[in-house]
Write an enzyme that holds these catalytic residues in place. Structure first.
Site, PDB file in Angstrom:
ATOM      1  N   LYS A  11      47.477   4.171  60.351  1.00 45.57           N
ATOM      2  CA  LYS A  11      48.178   3.877  61.602  1.00 45.57           C
ATOM      3  C   LYS A  11      47.212   3.340  62.648  1.00 45.57           C
ATOM      4  O   LYS A  11      47.533   2.394  63.382  1.00 45.57           O
ATOM      5  CB  LYS A  11      48.873   5.139  62.114  1.00 45.57           C
ATOM      6  CG  LYS A  11      49.946   5.679  61.195  1.00 45.57           C
ATOM      7  CD  LYS A  11      50.306   7.110  61.556  1.00 45.57           C
ATOM      8  CE  LYS A  11      51.088   7.763  60.431  1.00 45.57           C
ATOM      9  NZ  LYS A  11      51.208   9.220  60.583  1.00 45.57           N
ATOM     10  N   LYS A  17      38.113  18.576  57.821  1.00 46.42           N
ATOM     11  CA  LYS A  17      38.352  17.366  58.607  1.00 46.42           C
ATOM     12  C   LYS A  17      37.259  17.157  59.667  1.00 46.42           C
ATOM     13  O   LYS A  17      37.175  16.116  60.277  1.00 46.42           O
ATOM     14  CB  LYS A  17      39.741  17.423  59.257  1.00 46.42           C
ATOM     15  CG  LYS A  17      40.875  17.352  58.222  1.00 46.42           C
ATOM     16  CD  LYS A  17      42.235  17.413  58.866  1.00 46.42           C
ATOM     17  CE  LYS A  17      43.364  17.387  57.843  1.00 46.42           C
ATOM     18  NZ  LYS A  17      43.541  16.070  57.199  1.00 46.42           N
ATOM     19  N   THR A  23      46.882   9.347  56.302  1.00 47.36           N
ATOM     20  CA  THR A  23      47.752   8.242  56.723  1.00 47.36           C
ATOM     21  C   THR A  23      47.497   7.876  58.179  1.00 47.36           C
ATOM     22  O   THR A  23      47.781   6.758  58.587  1.00 47.36           O
ATOM     23  CB  THR A  23      49.242   8.580  56.536  1.00 47.36           C
ATOM     24  OG1 THR A  23      49.533   9.838  57.168  1.00 47.36           O
ATOM     25  CG2 THR A  23      49.591   8.665  55.056  1.00 47.36           C
ATOM     26  N   LYS A  65      44.509  15.100  64.280  1.00 46.18           N
ATOM     27  CA  LYS A  65      44.942  15.519  62.950  1.00 46.18           C
ATOM     28  C   LYS A  65      44.886  17.041  62.907  1.00 46.18           C
ATOM     29  O   LYS A  65      44.359  17.685  63.816  1.00 46.18           O
ATOM     30  CB  LYS A  65      44.078  14.910  61.857  1.00 46.18           C
ATOM     31  CG  LYS A  65      42.595  15.105  62.046  1.00 46.18           C
ATOM     32  CD  LYS A  65      41.798  14.387  60.970  1.00 46.18           C
ATOM     33  CE  LYS A  65      41.726  12.893  61.228  1.00 46.18           C
ATOM     34  NZ  LYS A  65      42.371  12.076  60.225  1.00 46.18           N
ATOM     35  N   ARG A  66      45.435  17.616  61.864  1.00 45.58           N
ATOM     36  CA  ARG A  66      45.396  19.063  61.699  1.00 45.58           C
ATOM     37  C   ARG A  66      43.957  19.567  61.826  1.00 45.58           C
ATOM     38  O   ARG A  66      43.035  18.967  61.290  1.00 45.58           O
ATOM     39  CB  ARG A  66      45.976  19.411  60.327  1.00 45.58           C
ATOM     40  CG  ARG A  66      45.949  20.871  59.961  1.00 45.58           C
ATOM     41  CD  ARG A  66      46.857  21.114  58.759  1.00 45.58           C
ATOM     42  NE  ARG A  66      46.537  20.257  57.619  1.00 45.58           N
ATOM     43  CZ  ARG A  66      45.734  20.615  56.620  1.00 45.58           C
ATOM     44  NH1 ARG A  66      45.157  21.807  56.626  1.00 45.58           N
ATOM     45  NH2 ARG A  66      45.521  19.807  55.599  1.00 45.58           N
ATOM     46  N   HIS A 103      48.545  16.074  46.540  1.00 45.11           N
ATOM     47  CA  HIS A 103      48.051  15.660  47.849  1.00 45.11           C
ATOM     48  C   HIS A 103      46.731  16.292  48.242  1.00 45.11           C
ATOM     49  O   HIS A 103      46.266  16.088  49.364  1.00 45.11           O
ATOM     50  CB  HIS A 103      49.085  15.986  48.935  1.00 45.11           C
ATOM     51  CG  HIS A 103      50.237  15.047  48.992  1.00 45.11           C
ATOM     52  ND1 HIS A 103      50.180  13.816  49.611  1.00 45.11           N
ATOM     53  CD2 HIS A 103      51.495  15.146  48.486  1.00 45.11           C
ATOM     54  CE1 HIS A 103      51.355  13.205  49.495  1.00 45.11           C
ATOM     55  NE2 HIS A 103      52.167  13.993  48.823  1.00 45.11           N
TER      56      HIS A 103
END
Length: 916
Positions: free
Chosen positions: A762, A653, A758, A647-648, A453
């Site tokens: 969504k 990110k 993911t 998100k985290r 991952h």
């Protein structure tokens, strides 16, 4: 010419007669807002084609004032919006595990309220209503659950066993009712008992069994496994306090223990007969025959709790089995306790409680490292003992053969956390079952498979050999032998790779004082299949991260692009939009065949569809706006562009890139006169996500976002054009409100670092347009929704190494706007907090905490350009709505049903086994 849809004429209550007497009143201004968005027309046209959930009642709210006005419904003047209710004493408490109508459901709820009591018997408030309702639903689940595994027992199919450190499930009640097709019956039953289903649902706390995308993916997979009728078990750990509950204060992020088990979870069922021994420490004893046995040390127990996972429109209901560590009463030292040595007396009990207390405990100390390894080993050992026990129980003694195990059992390791499943399976087969090494290795390497991952070095786990040898001495022996045999294999079949063996080896002895075990290498060497989770990610695994392994075993590597369940993430999370989709496609089969969404493309220019689509989005935005005011006190304009990044919190990110652009936007608005400001698109920028408690830089980013929000939201010149909101304690339930309301979603990681993502799927599924880099699944999403419907910016993955090298050589020239924003932060415009370390990370050319490793400065100009394109597109409402429709229409590929079907066929070799 746009395609048109034949007109439908439906009675809004034809399928739901109970709603005629349960619609509630709402504020007239909200009613007017809904009417202005044409929501009444949409509801009237689509109501009879949807299976309603508690949340879906919002779509009926628009009709309520008119119904009250004409006398159809009597409003409660003392409590506007309340439901007239039959007194609960009118419903007898009757056990009815599988009710089919509202009266039977209500009677069963009453039965649990009285005979499965968890609270004082003289009250039946909304919290008690939730627990009784959940237990009533659980009755149906247990009946289907038992039938499922009885059918599996008779059919004896091959099973998949999915082992994951995380499962981020979200609330179970709405999902279970929707999958079982019982939403209407339970809504009506609760109305009879004086409650609204939506209010009851809100009492449920999210299970704290995960943190981010890894756990959410695992939960989507379980939903798809059940829906596709595949024989499966999920395995995880029962974390009492989760990762943490996030509070946002003036200090930034603060962490507190999750309280999901403060009372109890009505969904889990303890299996007192499913208990396995778990050993730590000790030594390896060799008997006279040379057989090795792990003895001594500490021995605890793993106790099973089962959570039922129902499929959609099928009887199949599978199990998530989570383990709790415990110490038996014999380990309580009564003599020590009575001697006043209380801590000593409960030592093993305390150690057992530590193991499943917290998800990802801090591991900077040796005790922290030991605790994490204990968690991983408990998960692997208990799960494998359970798997082998069930395998043996299904085999007759006359025909028993361990060689049959790979034909009946598949084990999928979700990332490197379950890597110890490999040496543990070897240990169980060799030490406990008496197999030889070659036979055990053949079975193990044919049974286990590995999903990677991440390509981030810190996430490719490397454990200290010293720590592992102390805790798991037998496993280190087995790992050492696997590594030795791998060396021999390479020298035999690929002598050209011999000079690279030090990098390929499982045991990293390059630093004699800090020898390591490379868990990812152990996974690749031992598994029969290795897969990435997006096409770009899988290519990086084959060409870069595991390139030499790929040259050894090219057939071992596969891609399985992630997916999300359309049930939770569209059907239940956005019932308004779901009803529109069902209406225009003239079928609800898209819920299990998401490819049917492409049928929306032919209607994308239709004015009526665009009007209904906009109305649904407004309904979702109103819902989110109300939630934001409740949890943050910040009022936002539902007509502004809802821009969301949830998100985290992590540097790769790049929430930092987002907030820097917000600061630049704020400065530009401030510099304009009032007339010029009128050209700005009003925007509400939302952030959400948790920063690990020990990740200082991520916590600085959270602090910067909140400080910027404090300034921007209170600036009278700007606040009507720009709001900044940090959504606290982001979890699945928050996502179910935020994602359907989003109009722009940010997936802006440095290219090549996000395996898949993911949340991007969504958002796209819910018609939110993406601004993003060519990273992870963004690449495939852009291909599916159309390049013109995706706001692309930034460096490509293949450019990143060269750009970093140029930075190290001092060739990078920053954009003046980037320098302007950094200087503005340093000026103290957002308070006196020391943002030096954060800004410093964007400066310099190299060195720890320097050199802008994640290319924020390089991508900043193209990011601003893409944001300008967003503004221009949003000004044209028809264009934006068409793009939104095409986003949903292009999301069919990203169903977890598709992903799981590919795993089942290509890796696990399992087939559906549907309960008749």
């Amino acid at each position: 010419m746009a395609a048109t849809l034949p007109p439908f004429v439906f009675s809004p209550f034809s399928s739901f007669p109970f709603l005629e007497t349960s619609i509630k009143t709402v504020d007239s201004s909200l009613f007017s807002f809904y009417l202005s968005a044409n929501l009444f027309a949409y509801v009237h046209a689509s109501a009879s084609h949807s299976t309603r959930t508690g949340k879906e009642k919002r779509t009926e709210l628009a009709m309520a004032p008119a119904l009250v006005a004409n006398g159809s419904v009597k409003a409660d003047a003392a409590n506007p919006g309340s439901s007239p209710a039959i007194p609960s004493r009118a419903i007898p408490p009757i056990a009815h595990p599988t009710p089919e109508d509202a009266f039977g459901v209500a009677a069963n709820i009453q039965y649990h309220a009285q005979y499965s009591p968890h609270f004082s018997p003289f009250k039946f408030e909304v919290e008690q209503a939730f627990f009784s309702t959940a237990e009533s639903v659980r009755d149906t689940l247990i009946q289907r659950w038992n039938a499922t595994y009885e059918h599996f027992q008779k059919s004896d199919p091959k099973h998949i066993h999915y082992i994951s450190m995380e499962y981020l499930q979200g609330r179970a009640l709405t999902n279970a009712l929707g999958n079982l097709g019982l939403t209407d019956a339970y809504a009506a039953a609760l109305y009879k008992l004086g409650y609204d289903l939506e209010n009851v649902v809100e009492q449920e706390k999210d299970p704290a069994l995960g943190n981010g995308g890894l756990g959410r993916l695992a939960s989507c997979f379980l939903d798809s496994l059940a829906t596709l009728n595949l024989p499966a078990w999920g395995y995880g750990l029962r974390y009492k306090y989760g990762l943490f509950k996030q509070l946002i204060t003036k200090k930034g992020q603060e962490e507190y223990a999750e309280d999901w088990l403060e009372k109890f979870s009505p969904w889990e069922i303890v299996r007192h007969d499913i208990v396995y021994p778990i050993r730590f420490f000790g030594k390896v004893k060799v008997d006279p025959n040379g057989r090795r046995k792990w003895v001594g040390g500490e021995q605890l127990q793993a106790l099973a709790y089962d959570i039922p996972i129902p499929g959609f429109k099928t009887k199949n209901t599978i199990s998530l089995r989570i383990w709790e560590a415990k110490s038996p009463p014999r380990d309580f030292n009564l003599a020590a306790f009575n001697a006043g040595k209380h801590q000593e007396a409960v030592d093993l009990h305390f150690k057992a409680e530590q193991i499943c207390a917290v998800l990802y405990p801090g591991d900077e100390t040796e005790d922290g490292k030991l605790l994490r390894l204990k968690q991983q080993y408990l998960l692997c050992s208990a799960s494998l003992q359970d798997i082998l026990t069930r395998f043996k129980d299904r085999r007759s003694q006359d025909s028993f053969s361990w060689a049959e195990l790979p034909n009946k059992v598949a084990v999928q390791m979700n990332d490197t956390h379950p890597t110890l499943a490999i040496p543990e399976l070897m240990r169980l087969l060799i030490d406990e079952e008496g197999l030889g090494w070659e036979e055990a290795w053949a079975i193990t390497s044919s049974t286990v498979a590995y999903t990677n991952h991440t390509v981030l070095p810190e996430a490719l786990e490397k454990w200290s050999q010293v720590v592992m040898s102390k805790l798991l001495p037998r496993h280190v022996e087995i790992i050492t032998e696997i590594d030795k045999q791998f060396h021999a294999l390479v020298r035999e079949i690929r002598p050209d790779l011999e000079e690279k063996l030090n990098g390929l080896a499982i045991l990293d002895n390059s630093k004699p004082d800090k020898p390591l075990v490379r868990m990812a290498n152990l996974c690749v060497i031992s598994s029969h299949s290795v897969n990435g989770v997006a096409e770009l990610h899988s290519d990086i695994l084959k060409k870069e991260l595991f390139a030499d392994f790929y040259s050894l075993w090219p057939k071992k590597f596969q891609n399985k692009t992630n997916g999300v369940t359309p049930r939770r993430w569209l059907r239940f999370a956005s019932p308004e939009l779901s009803a529109i989709i069902t209406k225009w496609l003239r079928t609800d089969e898209w819920v299990t065949n998401l490819d049917l969404l492409t049928g929306l493309r032919q209607f994308a220019d239709d004015n009526q569809l665009q009007s209904e689509w906009t109305a649904a989005k407004i309904a979702n935005k109103l819902r989110l706006a109300k939630y934001l005011e409740q949890v943050t006190g910040i009022k936002v304009d539902p007509q502004s562009l809802f821009d969301v990044q949830v998100k985290r919190i992590h540097e790769y990110k790049r929430q930092l890139l987002n907030i820097l652009s917000v600061i630049y936007r704020f400065k530009k608005i401030k510099e304009l006169n009032p007339e010029e400001r009128g050209n700005f698109v009003p925007r509400t920028v939302m952030f959400g996500g948790k920063a690990f408690a020990t990740y200082a830089q991520a916590k600085r980013i959270v602090k910067l976002v909140t400080d910027v929000g404090e300034v921007v939201n209170n600036d009278h010149d700007v606040s009507h054009l720009l709001k900044v909101v940090f959504i606290p304690n982001y979890n699945v339930s928050v996502a179910e409100v935020a994602i359907p309301a989003s109009e722009l979603s940010q997936h802006i990681s440095t290219a090549g670092l996000e395996a898949s993502g993911t949340s991007n799927m969504k958002f796209a599924l819910n018609g939110s347009l993406i601004i993003g880099t060519l990273d992870g699944a963004n690449v495939e999403i852009r291909e599916e929704v159309g390049e013109e419907n995706f706001f692309l910016f930034g460096a490509r993955a293949d450019e990143v190494p060269m750009l970093r090298k140029e930075r190290e050589e001092g060739k990078f020239v920053p954009d003046p706007r980037f320098e302007e924003v950094k200087a503005f932060i340093r000026s103290g415009a957002f308070g006196d907090y020391d943002y030096g370390p954060l800004v410093d990370s964007l400066e310099g050319n190299s060195g720890f905490g320097r050199g802008d490793y994640f290319l924020v400065g390089y991508d900043f100009p193209s990011y601003l350009e893409a944001q300008s394109k967003v503004d221009e597109a949003y000004k044209d409402k028809a264009r934006w709505t068409k793009m939104s429709i095409l986003s949903t229409a292009g999301s069919g590929k990203f169903s977890s049903d598709r992903t799981i079907s590919q795993y089942a066929e290509d890796i696990w070799k399992i087939q559906a086994c549907q309960v008749p």
